[in-house]
Design an enzyme around this catalytic site. Structure first.
Site, PDB file in Angstrom:
ATOM      1  N   ARG A 221       0.854  -1.192   0.000  1.00  0.00           N
ATOM      2  CA  ARG A 221       0.000   0.000   0.000  1.00  0.00           C
ATOM      3  C   ARG A 221       0.886   1.237   0.000  1.00  0.00           C
ATOM      4  O   ARG A 221       1.969   1.231   0.628  1.00  0.00           O
ATOM      5  CB  ARG A 221      -0.885   0.031   1.260  1.00  0.00           C
ATOM      6  CG  ARG A 221      -2.041  -0.953   1.230  1.00  0.00           C
ATOM      7  CD  ARG A 221      -3.113  -0.559   0.200  1.00  0.00           C
ATOM      8  NE  ARG A 221      -4.244  -1.462   0.197  1.00  0.00           N
ATOM      9  CZ  ARG A 221      -4.442  -2.467  -0.655  1.00  0.00           C
ATOM     10  NH1 ARG A 221      -3.549  -2.715  -1.595  1.00  0.00           N
ATOM     11  NH2 ARG A 221      -5.538  -3.205  -0.601  1.00  0.00           N
ATOM     12  N   HIS A 269      -0.661   0.466  -9.806  1.00  0.00           N
ATOM     13  CA  HIS A 269      -1.340  -0.465  -8.889  1.00  0.00           C
ATOM     14  C   HIS A 269      -1.884  -1.674  -9.661  1.00  0.00           C
ATOM     15  O   HIS A 269      -3.090  -1.940  -9.679  1.00  0.00           O
ATOM     16  CB  HIS A 269      -2.481   0.244  -8.134  1.00  0.00           C
ATOM     17  CG  HIS A 269      -2.873  -0.483  -6.887  1.00  0.00           C
ATOM     18  ND1 HIS A 269      -3.257   0.157  -5.731  1.00  0.00           N
ATOM     19  CD2 HIS A 269      -2.945  -1.815  -6.606  1.00  0.00           C
ATOM     20  CE1 HIS A 269      -3.550  -0.730  -4.800  1.00  0.00           C
ATOM     21  NE2 HIS A 269      -3.369  -1.939  -5.316  1.00  0.00           N
TER      22      HIS A 269
HETATM   23  N1  LIG Z   1      -0.500  -3.991  -5.182  1.00  0.00           N
HETATM   24  C1  LIG Z   1      -1.439  -4.881  -5.357  1.00  0.00           C
HETATM   25  O1  LIG Z   1      -1.930  -5.050  -6.478  1.00  0.00           O
HETATM   26  C2  LIG Z   1      -1.874  -5.735  -4.207  1.00  0.00           C
HETATM   27  C3  LIG Z   1      -2.665  -6.867  -4.470  1.00  0.00           C
HETATM   28  C4  LIG Z   1      -3.032  -7.669  -3.399  1.00  0.00           C
HETATM   29  C5  LIG Z   1      -2.624  -7.373  -2.110  1.00  0.00           C
HETATM   30  N2  LIG Z   1      -1.866  -6.271  -1.883  1.00  0.00           N
HETATM   31  C6  LIG Z   1      -1.429  -5.949  -0.514  1.00  0.00           C
HETATM   32  O2  LIG Z   1      -0.663  -7.039  -0.011  1.00  0.00           O
HETATM   33  C7  LIG Z   1      -0.971  -7.204   1.375  1.00  0.00           C
HETATM   34  C8  LIG Z   1      -0.581  -8.592   1.850  1.00  0.00           C
HETATM   35  O3  LIG Z   1      -1.464  -9.570   1.324  1.00  0.00           O
HETATM   36  P1  LIG Z   1      -1.473 -11.070   1.874  1.00  0.00           P
HETATM   37  O4  LIG Z   1      -2.610 -11.751   1.219  1.00  0.00           O
HETATM   38  O5  LIG Z   1      -0.130 -11.682   1.746  1.00  0.00           O
HETATM   39  O6  LIG Z   1      -1.771 -10.801   3.422  1.00  0.00           O
HETATM   40  P2  LIG Z   1      -1.666 -11.819   4.665  1.00  0.00           P
HETATM   41  O7  LIG Z   1      -1.793 -13.215   4.178  1.00  0.00           O
HETATM   42  O8  LIG Z   1      -2.622 -11.329   5.674  1.00  0.00           O
HETATM   43  O9  LIG Z   1      -0.170 -11.634   5.196  1.00  0.00           O
HETATM   44  C9  LIG Z   1       0.241 -10.503   5.886  1.00  0.00           C
HETATM   45  C10 LIG Z   1       1.638 -10.732   6.421  1.00  0.00           C
HETATM   46  O10 LIG Z   1       2.107  -9.518   7.008  1.00  0.00           O
HETATM   47  C11 LIG Z   1       2.573  -9.796   8.337  1.00  0.00           C
HETATM   48  N3  LIG Z   1       2.356  -8.650   9.232  1.00  0.00           N
HETATM   49  C12 LIG Z   1       1.199  -8.011   9.515  1.00  0.00           C
HETATM   50  N4  LIG Z   1       1.411  -7.022  10.399  1.00  0.00           N
HETATM   51  C13 LIG Z   1       2.716  -7.065  10.703  1.00  0.00           C
HETATM   52  C14 LIG Z   1       3.545  -6.319  11.584  1.00  0.00           C
HETATM   53  N5  LIG Z   1       3.045  -5.327  12.342  1.00  0.00           N
HETATM   54  N6  LIG Z   1       4.846  -6.635  11.636  1.00  0.00           N
HETATM   55  C15 LIG Z   1       5.354  -7.634  10.900  1.00  0.00           C
HETATM   56  N7  LIG Z   1       4.624  -8.391  10.054  1.00  0.00           N
HETATM   57  C16 LIG Z   1       3.324  -8.104   9.946  1.00  0.00           C
HETATM   58  C17 LIG Z   1       1.736 -10.972   8.805  1.00  0.00           C
HETATM   59  O11 LIG Z   1       2.388 -11.606   9.895  1.00  0.00           O
HETATM   60  P3  LIG Z   1       1.790 -12.947  10.571  1.00  0.00           P
HETATM   61  O12 LIG Z   1       2.024 -14.022   9.524  1.00  0.00           O
HETATM   62  O13 LIG Z   1       2.595 -13.118  11.760  1.00  0.00           O
HETATM   63  O14 LIG Z   1       0.326 -12.679  10.786  1.00  0.00           O
HETATM   64  C18 LIG Z   1       1.690 -11.804   7.504  1.00  0.00           C
HETATM   65  O15 LIG Z   1       2.847 -12.575   7.387  1.00  0.00           O
HETATM   66  C19 LIG Z   1      -2.468  -6.892   1.434  1.00  0.00           C
HETATM   67  O16 LIG Z   1      -2.874  -6.517   2.734  1.00  0.00           O
HETATM   68  C20 LIG Z   1      -2.616  -5.756   0.432  1.00  0.00           C
HETATM   69  O17 LIG Z   1      -2.488  -4.512   1.083  1.00  0.00           O
HETATM   70  C21 LIG Z   1      -1.478  -5.449  -2.901  1.00  0.00           C
END
Ligand SMILES: NC(=O)c1ccc[n+]([C@@H]2O[C@H](COP(=O)([O-])OP(=O)(O)OC[C@H]3O[C@@H](n4cnc5c(N)ncnc54)[C@H](OP(=O)(O)O)[C@@H]3O)[C@@H](O)[C@H]2O)c1
Length: 306
Positions: A221, A269
């Site tokens: 983000r 994006h």
């Molecule tokens: N640019 C784009 O087109 C696009 C597309 C899709 C998604 N995204 C972004 O990508 C993000 C991640 O997606 P995802 O599906 O991989 O999410 P996810 O499965 O929820 O994984 C989030 C990861 O971040 C870690 N995390 C969260 N808060 C943290 C903190 N304070 N300190 C350290 N680590 C932290 C979590 O740790 P734990 O494993 O310990 O919970 C987990 O490993 C989304 O939230 C979205 O904003 C962007």
């Protein structure tokens, strides 16, 4: 079963057609103010009025992986919020990050510039052992990216909130291990959810801890990055550049300095797009699981913020 669709900034007709085809026994309608109460909703950036009127929803399915914008709204307290769980996004993210990483590491922009001038040139090969890749966020997307990057023999590090063990990844967890993680990383990939803990995490004091000549790839983000801090770090030579897919303001304003900076690559994006058919199949599968009283993946923990 009644399903309501409330997606702004999205072409909704194909979602309506797809959900109706996948669930012929259900009533699937586009939401309008005053619409009857639904059991489930499929949403993207819904207005507050929708949430206020549909307070009885059993679950709200967000057609993206990030729920930061949705959690800013006043949500019905008992409704489960469910995000997309991969649904074809992780392979796109792996492609995007590997492309950005390899373009930087192999200096393909320099070759392209030379070729444009008709120059047949070589650059000294770099050692990938000297280019460790740190991935912030080891969730659905981060782990897929880590696996793809490791395929190219880069050392891979990962940082998450809770302690993890991921094959081929040197894992770090929590604030206390952040400095060590950064100090061992040269390329930094941000795949964190946007929460109060992670907003502005890419800023001068954290990016300064990367190895000299570091490179930033932000695909999570825009608000993860303190945008004012990036160009001075690049211009001072501490960072070699950045590839950015997300921005504080989107579309990126025409006057923004990121557009013109020679060491910053901007994309609109687009690193991992929601794929409609995969997403409909996943959402329908989860709705049916909810109806059977079974657990579903991707339920958002509202306190944690992701
Ligand atoms: N640019 C784009 O087109 C696009 C597309 C899709 C998604 N995204 C972004 O990508 C993000 C991640 O997606 P995802 O599906 O991989 O999410 P996810 O499965 O929820 O994984 C989030 C990861 O971040 C870690 N995390 C969260 N808060 C943290 C903190 N304070 N300190 C350290 N680590 C932290 C979590 O740790 P734990 O494993 O310990 O919970 C987990 O490993 C989304 O939230 C979205 O904003 C962007």
């Amino acid at each position: 079963m009644r399903i309501s669709i409330c997606c702004t900034d999205t072409k909704v007709e194909p979602w309506l057609t797809g959900l109706r085809a996948a669930l012929p026994q259900a009533s699937v309608e586009l939401w309008a103010p005053g619409a009857p109460a639904a059991d489930y909703a499929v949403v993207w950036a819904p207005p507050q009025q929708f949430l206020d009127e549909q307070a009885q929803l059993k679950a709200l399915f967000n057609i993206g992986a990030g729920v930061d914008a949705l959690l800013q709204l006043r949500l019905p307290p008992k409704t489960r919020v469910v995000r997309l769980d991969d649904a074809g996004m992780s392979v796109q993210m792996a492609e995007y990050v590997c492309h950005a990483l390899i373009r930087h590491f192999r200096e393909f922009d320099h070759y392209a510039a030379d070729v444009a001038q008709g120059k047949w040139s070589y650059r000294r090969p770099r050692l990938r052992t000297e280019c460790p890749v740190g991935i912030m966020g080891l969730g659905v997307l981060g782990q897929r990216v880590a696996k793809a990057v490791a395929q190219f023999d880069f050392p891979v590090l990962g940082w998450s909130r809770s302690v993890k063990q991921v094959e081929g990844v040197r894992c770090f967890a929590g604030q206390t291990q952040l400095p060590e993680f950064l100090a061992h990383s040269k390329v930094l990939v941000c795949l964190l959810p946007l929460t109060e803990d992670t907003r502005g995490i890419l800023r001068r004091d954290t990016l300064s801890q990367l190895q000299s000549g570091g490179y930033l790839i932000n695909v999570a983000r825009g608000a993860h990055l303190v945008e004012e801090d990036l160009i001075p770090l690049i211009d001072s030579g501490h960072l070699a550049g950045a590839t950015l897919d997300v921005f504080r303001q989107e579309p990126l304003p025409a006057s923004h300095p990121f557009w013109a900076h020679p060491k910053i690559t901007v994309t609109p994006h687009t690193s991992a797009r929601t794929l409609r058919d995969e997403s409909i199949a996943q959402i329908v599968g989860k709705m049916l699981a909810c109806e059977r009283g079974e657990p579903v993946a991707g339920v958002v923990d509202r306190n944690r913020g992701y």
